[in-house]
Scaffold this active site. Structure first.
Site, PDB file in Angstrom:
ATOM      1  N   ASP A  76       7.640   1.635  -9.949  1.00  0.00           N
ATOM      2  CA  ASP A  76       6.923   0.531  -9.296  1.00  0.00           C
ATOM      3  C   ASP A  76       5.436   0.634  -9.616  1.00  0.00           C
ATOM      4  O   ASP A  76       4.808   1.669  -9.367  1.00  0.00           O
ATOM      5  CB  ASP A  76       7.164   0.577  -7.781  1.00  0.00           C
ATOM      6  N   SER A 127       6.409  -6.949  -5.329  1.00  0.00           N
ATOM      7  CA  SER A 127       7.616  -6.173  -5.640  1.00  0.00           C
ATOM      8  C   SER A 127       8.879  -6.859  -5.139  1.00  0.00           C
ATOM      9  O   SER A 127       9.976  -6.509  -5.584  1.00  0.00           O
ATOM     10  CB  SER A 127       7.501  -4.765  -5.058  1.00  0.00           C
TER      11      SER A 127
HETATM   12 MG    MG Z   1       8.926  -0.641  -4.878  1.00  0.00          MG
HETATM   13 ZN    ZN Z   2       2.279  -2.888  -4.867  1.00  0.00          ZN
END
Ligand code: MG
Ligand code: ZN
Length: 355
Positions: free
Chosen positions: A36, A77
């Protein structure tokens, strides 16, 4: 031909055939790894700090992924995870749905419905946006309790991360821990308990809310990943496993280069263990990518010999630039060029021969 030339010809034929069969073969398993907030600078910072090398470099194909969402140049996200998991562009903050709130099956759910084993291992609450995108269908990523309930609507075999309180201490008084046990899950609250489970269904809820950061988290991500593979691997039909290096994003939001490196190296350690498994078995496609870059991180200068770099950040939020994808194993050649983040689901379905 003399004996030596004959041997060379035989060796050449053997190598060509084994290379061809690797590319022709479909994978039995897919391991989808998401860093991420992991852009090129996050990767390069970790590479320099690690002595100019990463496990990531063992991947055989690379490409670039466009990350924009349905309604924003710069994705969050929720929309980023939904694109990777469900193959649709949606509005920022939405989970597993189209922009007009129609639920879309994720690649994990498609795999489950087709009889493959499924799992996820993350370095954050299992209800957080990225893992949620693979299992839940909710209009907003902040609906942690609703997202936790969605886990009970599936037959996911293994999930490990944080977020216990969204299962155990809920405003609707449902006790999802009891409900998980009724569905034959072993519920584990520590890595020791996780490691003891060798088969069946496993819910690893290691933290009340979010997992702690590195270095406090230790080898949780890599160990839990291998524990999950050990269980999922029992299914002859194969498995789909999602793994997230969740906190590369948070360190990048903090514009904290040292923590970016810590979280990146934790993710890369996990990548190393996964690639060892994929190399050994030969039937597993490993896909490593990101949902978006965070921090607008750049590295104008550094010193490779001294393992030093100077990082600069241009935002406390995400940036809109494409992110890299790295692949290894049967089918790996299908993820090169510049691709959309919505293209993974159909590519994986095709390779696993499921829909
Ligand atoms: Mg994430
Ligand atoms: Zn973020």
């Amino acid at each position: 031909m003399n004996t030596r030339s004959k041997l060379i010809v035989i060796l050449y034929l053997f190598l060509s055939i084994s290379t061809l069969s690797l590319y022709a073969k479909n994978p039995r398993n897919v391991i989808f790894m998401i860093g991420d907030g992991m852009g090129i600078s996050q990767i390069y910072a970790a590479m320099v700090a690690n002595g100019n090398t990463l496990n990531l470099e063992r991947c055989t194909f690379t490409g670039l992924v466009k990350t924009y969402s349905f309604n924003d140049f710069t994705t969050d996200s929720g929309a980023g995870g939904t694109a990777l998991a469900c193959g649709v562009k949606t509005k920022n903050s939405m989970i597993g749905m189209t922009p007009d709130s129609i639920a879309v099956e994720s690649i994990l759910e498609v795999a489950e419905r087709n009889g493959l084993s499924t799992g996820m291992v993350v370095a954050c609450a299992v209800t957080h946006a990225t893992p949620a995108s693979f299992i839940a269908h909710q209009p907003n990523r902040n609906m942690n309790e609703e997202i936790a309930s969605d886990f009970l609507k599936t037959d996911i075999d293994v999930f490990i991360g944080g977020g216990k309180k969204y299962f155990a201490e809920r405003t609707d008084n449902r006790n999802l821990i009891d409900e998980l046990k009724q569905k034959n899950y072993t519920v584990a609250y520590s890595m020791n308990e996780v490691m003891a489970v060798k088969s069946g269904k496993l819910a690893g809820l290691l933290y009340d809310d979010q997992n702690v950061a590195m270095p406090e988290r230790g080898t949780m991500l890599a160990d839990a990943t291998m524990a999950a593979i050990d269980i999922l691997d029992n299914n002859k039909k194969g498995f789909f496993l999602m793994i997230e290096g969740s906190q590369i994003d948070w360190a990048s939001h903090d514009n904290h280069a040292e923590n970016v490196v810590r979280e990146m190296l934790d993710f890369d350690q996990t990548i190393g263990r996964v690639l060892d498994y994929a190399e050994k078995t030969g039937n597993t496609l490993v896909i490593i990518t990101s949902d978006h870059e965070t921090g607008g991180m750049t590295i104008p200068s550094g010193n490779i010999e001294k393992r030093q770099f100077n990082a600069q950040f241009s935002t406390k939020g995400h940036s809109g630039v494409p992110v890299p994808v790295f692949t290894f194993g049967p089918g790996a050649q299908n993820f090169t060029r510049i691709i959309e983040n919505t293209s993974f689901k159909s590519k994986i379905e095709k390779l696993l021969k499921i829909k």
